[in-house]
Scaffold this active site. Structure first.
Site, mmCIF file in Angstrom:
data_model
loop_
_atom_site.group_PDB
_atom_site.id
_atom_site.type_symbol
_atom_site.label_atom_id
_atom_site.label_comp_id
_atom_site.label_asym_id
_atom_site.label_seq_id
_atom_site.Cartn_x
_atom_site.Cartn_y
_atom_site.Cartn_z
ATOM 1 N N LYS A 55 -33.580 28.620 -2.915
ATOM 2 C CA LYS A 55 -32.463 29.343 -2.421
ATOM 3 C C LYS A 55 -32.548 28.657 -0.782
ATOM 4 C CE LYS A 55 -30.631 34.316 -2.049
ATOM 5 N NZ LYS A 55 -30.625 33.884 -0.711
ATOM 6 N N ARG B 163 -23.032 29.436 2.484
ATOM 7 C CA ARG B 163 -22.287 29.393 1.948
ATOM 8 C C ARG B 163 -21.035 28.834 1.794
ATOM 9 N NH1 ARG B 163 -22.694 32.762 -3.788
ATOM 10 N NH2 ARG B 163 -21.905 31.028 -5.037
ATOM 11 N N ARG C 93 -18.672 32.385 2.045
ATOM 12 C CA ARG C 93 -18.274 33.334 0.919
ATOM 13 C C ARG C 93 -16.877 34.402 1.541
ATOM 14 N NH1 ARG C 93 -23.220 36.900 0.266
ATOM 15 N NH2 ARG C 93 -22.288 38.860 -0.701
ATOM 16 N N GLU D 180 -24.934 24.964 -0.726
ATOM 17 C CA GLU D 180 -24.657 25.894 0.811
ATOM 18 C C GLU D 180 -25.088 24.657 2.067
ATOM 19 O OE1 GLU D 180 -25.540 29.148 0.310
ATOM 20 O OE2 GLU D 180 -27.023 30.210 2.245
ATOM 21 N N PHE E 69 -24.288 22.886 -5.923
ATOM 22 C CA PHE E 69 -24.973 24.248 -6.743
ATOM 23 C C PHE E 69 -24.600 24.183 -7.801
ATOM 24 C CE2 PHE E 69 -25.774 27.293 -3.258
ATOM 25 C CZ PHE E 69 -24.305 28.031 -4.096
ATOM 26 N N ARG F 185 -21.326 39.908 -9.392
ATOM 27 C CA ARG F 185 -23.074 39.952 -8.608
ATOM 28 C C ARG F 185 -23.915 41.149 -10.009
ATOM 29 N NH1 ARG F 185 -26.025 40.169 -3.912
ATOM 30 N NH2 ARG F 185 -24.485 40.485 -3.036
ATOM 31 N N LYS G 94 -32.470 36.852 -7.460
ATOM 32 C CA LYS G 94 -32.977 36.042 -6.737
ATOM 33 C C LYS G 94 -34.539 36.144 -6.517
ATOM 34 C CE LYS G 94 -30.422 38.716 -2.975
ATOM 35 N NZ LYS G 94 -30.475 39.091 -1.990
HETATM 36 P P1 ATP Z 1 -29.639 36.512 1.135
HETATM 37 O O1 ATP Z 1 -29.378 37.935 1.541
HETATM 38 O O2 ATP Z 1 -30.948 37.231 -0.113
HETATM 39 O O3 ATP Z 1 -29.187 35.464 1.220
HETATM 40 P P2 ATP Z 1 -26.586 36.774 -0.118
HETATM 41 O O4 ATP Z 1 -26.404 39.148 0.556
HETATM 42 O O5 ATP Z 1 -26.665 36.052 0.491
HETATM 43 O O6 ATP Z 1 -28.392 37.412 -0.328
HETATM 44 P P3 ATP Z 1 -27.021 36.578 -3.218
HETATM 45 O O7 ATP Z 1 -26.026 36.940 -3.776
HETATM 46 O O8 ATP Z 1 -28.509 38.045 -2.981
HETATM 47 O O9 ATP Z 1 -26.406 36.398 -1.005
HETATM 48 O O10 ATP Z 1 -27.979 35.559 -2.588
HETATM 49 C C1 ATP Z 1 -27.278 34.439 -3.314
HETATM 50 C C2 ATP Z 1 -27.327 33.401 -1.752
HETATM 51 O O11 ATP Z 1 -27.961 33.098 -1.903
HETATM 52 C C3 ATP Z 1 -25.586 33.002 -2.653
HETATM 53 O O12 ATP Z 1 -24.576 33.480 -2.114
HETATM 54 C C4 ATP Z 1 -25.606 31.543 -1.056
HETATM 55 O O13 ATP Z 1 -25.232 31.695 -0.016
HETATM 56 C C5 ATP Z 1 -27.225 31.593 -1.243
HETATM 57 N N1 ATP Z 1 -28.208 30.897 -2.082
HETATM 58 C C6 ATP Z 1 -28.628 29.358 -1.305
HETATM 59 N N2 ATP Z 1 -29.354 28.591 -2.256
HETATM 60 C C7 ATP Z 1 -28.887 29.189 -3.496
HETATM 61 C C8 ATP Z 1 -28.719 28.232 -4.952
HETATM 62 N N3 ATP Z 1 -28.993 27.053 -5.061
HETATM 63 N N4 ATP Z 1 -27.843 28.581 -6.219
HETATM 64 C C9 ATP Z 1 -26.595 30.058 -5.350
HETATM 65 N N5 ATP Z 1 -27.376 30.336 -4.560
HETATM 66 C C10 ATP Z 1 -27.245 30.108 -3.198
#
Ligand code: ATP
Length: 587
Positions: free
Chosen positions: A251, A256, A271, A301, A342, A421, A427
């Site tokens: 991660k 993104r 995003r 990312e 990814f 989601r 995660k």
């Molecule tokens: P967080 O605040 O924990 O980063 P988030 O709100 O950005 O979470 P989530 O859907 O909870 O979004 O977590 C997925 C996010 O993690 C994705 O939107 C992406 O930006 C990021 N990410 C990083 N590496 C990866 C990966 N290998 N696969 C998918 N998403 C990834």
């Protein structure tokens, strides 16, 4: 359709908080629009003229809108500004001023949905020398033809604060009911998720019905709404949830990015569906050179890297590159980034979103020539059924500068769920090892004045979650720790553009504050636990009668989530899920 009719619907929508009633009203409203205007009705109900990914934004400064209102209602600017400070809502001020001026419109032809849309589009398009004056004149003309109620909503759209409590998913449901049936909601949602445009969805439904919707396809240069991840507090639970075997991806802590490739031309989207190409031109050209194919959509990312050591750097470094219009070249050299891909959504016209994850991944690896440069790579991933191996991989991800892992289902049904989601991605971050199982992203909605050492700045910030179902912000904690002196001193300046005379109407608060802000700035916060609260309105009455949920002992992590708008903040529903997970862990 007359704009007056639409405005009357908005009035009724604002008068109720019941979701069913709101949906019924919207269904009724959509029923009065014909196919040539329905997209405009849908966009304007969301306070917009175009889909989110459209580069043009209305965003007229409040000051300018107030000045126009003063001129049209023949009132002194000071008086209008004073009323605005009292009411905190430019729409209400406009309604009152025009109401006083005449009781109905000041004259001119009746406004239609399409004529209002056309004038607002003209206001948006004015740029360059003399454009401010042209904008003011156009808005003045529109207000002069408006009834007080019409002016209320026109002004709110103009300053980007429509907020009548109609969430995107309410519109999705209303469109399904209007043009098919409630049971077809998923088909409408799917169309929205791949087009990111409810206007197109509405027009297609109106002209061609559900049949037409099924013909909508992913298109290069039309960003797809991102798939998101759920969370669980342990790798064992993740493996169990995923049927004993899963893919584990690093991660990355960055930004993104969706890259759209079309015959060597690449455009990048965030995003939030904003275009990022101009800010990251080297990433766009790197994608063009590593992509083996004519067209496609890939996702990843974008992470800052130290070119000397190859190490990943903290996310803040990329956030410094965002929003920079000038000095892009300097930023490119100062803060180099790598895009870790990814997923693959589209390749040479073939839609991959309905295909299982492992096949999408295989295709991604075969179409990216990672030997062709350092700016684009594929993410580090393993597939395993061993908890021990996954734990080791997690530790390795942290050592490489990542914030954890994203587990991905490898089951047959592991499609790319645009805009959702869901449990196909889960995660797991290092913060889960703390008491509260994740950091949250909260919006600043108010502040308490600082005393003693903090006089001149704030003692604490009133923070809120976003309630997506009702389209309101609900307070969840008062945040006073984790700020260094420099940040503390800078806060009043940072918050000044968002300062209001009274609580923003979209904020639900039982707590009092010395200052109120328009929900705009988002901070990352780590708390100790989630508790019941008689004060905070997050999930009010949902867990316990006459109580909400609050985050105890919150601490600012130091991260301003500049990549998040207020609507991307942690939702109240997520807090509820975290609360339940915390209960499960301690039982
Ligand atoms: P967080 O605040 O924990 O980063 P988030 O709100 O950005 O979470 P989530 O859907 O909870 O979004 O977590 C997925 C996010 O993690 C994705 O939107 C992406 O930006 C990021 N990410 C990083 N590496 C990866 C990966 N290998 N696969 C998918 N998403 C990834």
């Amino acid at each position: 359709m007359l704009y007056r009719d639409v405005a009357e619907f908005y009035e009724k929508v604002e008068a109720t908080t019941k979701r069913l009633e709101i949906t019924a009203l919207i269904v009724d409203m959509l029923g009065r629009a014909d196919c040539s205007e329905i997209a405009n009705v849908v966009h304007m109900t969301h306070g917009k003229l175009f889909p989110d990914f459209h580069p043009e934004k209305i965003g007229m400064a409040e000051k300018m809108a107030l000045r126009t209102l003063a001129a049209v209602s023949r009132t002194g600017l000071e008086k209008v500004e004073e009323l605005y400070r009292e009411r905190g809502d430019i729409g209400i001020v406009g309604e009152e001023m025009l109401g006083r001026a005449s009781g109905s419109s000041l004259g001119g032809a009746e406004l239609t949905v399409n004529s209002v849309h056309a004038t607002l589009t003209q206001i948006t398009a004015e740029s360059g020398q003399g454009s401010q004056e042209a904008k003011v004149n156009l808005l003045a003309g529109l207000l002069a033809s408006s009834t007080p109620v019409e002016a209320k909503y026109i002004l709110r759209i103009v300053v980007g604060k429509m907020r009548i409590g109609v969430a995107a998913m309410t519109l999705v449901e209303a469109l399904a009911v209007r043009f098919a049936s409630k049971a077809d909601k998923d088909a409408v949602e799917r169309a929205f998720n791949i087009t990111s445009d409810l206007g197109t969805v509405a027009r297609t439904l109106c002209e061609e019905g559900l049949e037409g919707l099924s013909r909508l396809r992913l298109k290069v240069n039309v960003p797809v709404r991102s798939m998101l991840a759920e969370r669980l507090p342990g790798i064992g639970q993740i493996l169990e949830k995923m049927g004993g075997r899963a893919a584990f991806d690093y991660k990355y802590d960055g930004l993104r990015m969706q890259a759209h490739i079309n015959d060597g031309e690449v455009r990048l989207f965030s995003r939030q569906l904003e275009e990022l190409t101009e800010q990251f031109p080297e990433v766009a050209s790197a994608v063009a050179s590593v992509f083996r194919g004519r067209s496609g959509i890939v996702e990843g990312e974008c992470v800052p890297v130290d070119t000397n050591t190859g190490e990943l750097l903290p996310f803040q470094v990329v956030s410094r590159r965002r929003g920079r219009k000038h000095g892009v070249t300097a930023a490119m050299e100062e803060f180099p980034v790598t895009l870790f891909l990814f997923d693959l959504l589209l390749y040479d016209g073939a839609d991959y979103t309905g295909i299982p994850f492992t096949e999408r991944r295989r295709k991604l690896e075969s179409v990216i020539d990672t030997g062709a440069g350092e700016r684009v790579r594929t993410s580090t991933m393993i597939i395993t059924d061993s908890e021990k191996e996954a734990e080791e991989f997690f530790t390795q991800s942290l050592e490489s500068g990542c914030e954890g892992i994203v587990a991905k289902s490898v089951a047959q049904e592991s499609v790319y769920q645009a805009g959702a989601r869901g449990w196909l991605w889960i995660k797991y971050k290092k913060d889960y090892k703390a008491e509260m199982i994740d950091t949250v992203d909260l919006v600043i909605v108010g502040a308490l004045a600082g005393r003693g050492r903090r006089s001149g700045t704030y003692g604490a910030l009133l923070m809120a979650t976003y309630n997506k179902d009702r389209d309101v912000f609900e307070t969840v904690t008062k945040l006073g720790t984790g700020f260094d002196d420099e940040t503390l001193a800078a806060l009043p300046r940072m918050l000044k553009p968002h300062l209001l005379g009274a609580k923003d109407p979209s904020v639900e608060s039982r707590a009092d504050a010395d200052f109120w802000f328009r929900p705009a700035l988002v901070l990352e916060v780590l708390g100790a636990e989630i508790t019941h609260s008689p004060v905070h309105t997050c999930c009010w009455n949902e867990v316990r009668k006459d109580a909400g949920l609050a985050i105890r002992f919150p601490r600012f992590t130091g991260k301003f989530r500049e990549d998040r708008g207020p609507y991307d903040a942690t939702t109240s529903k997520e807090i509820l899920e975290m609360y339940r997970m915390q209960l499960k862990k301690s039982s």
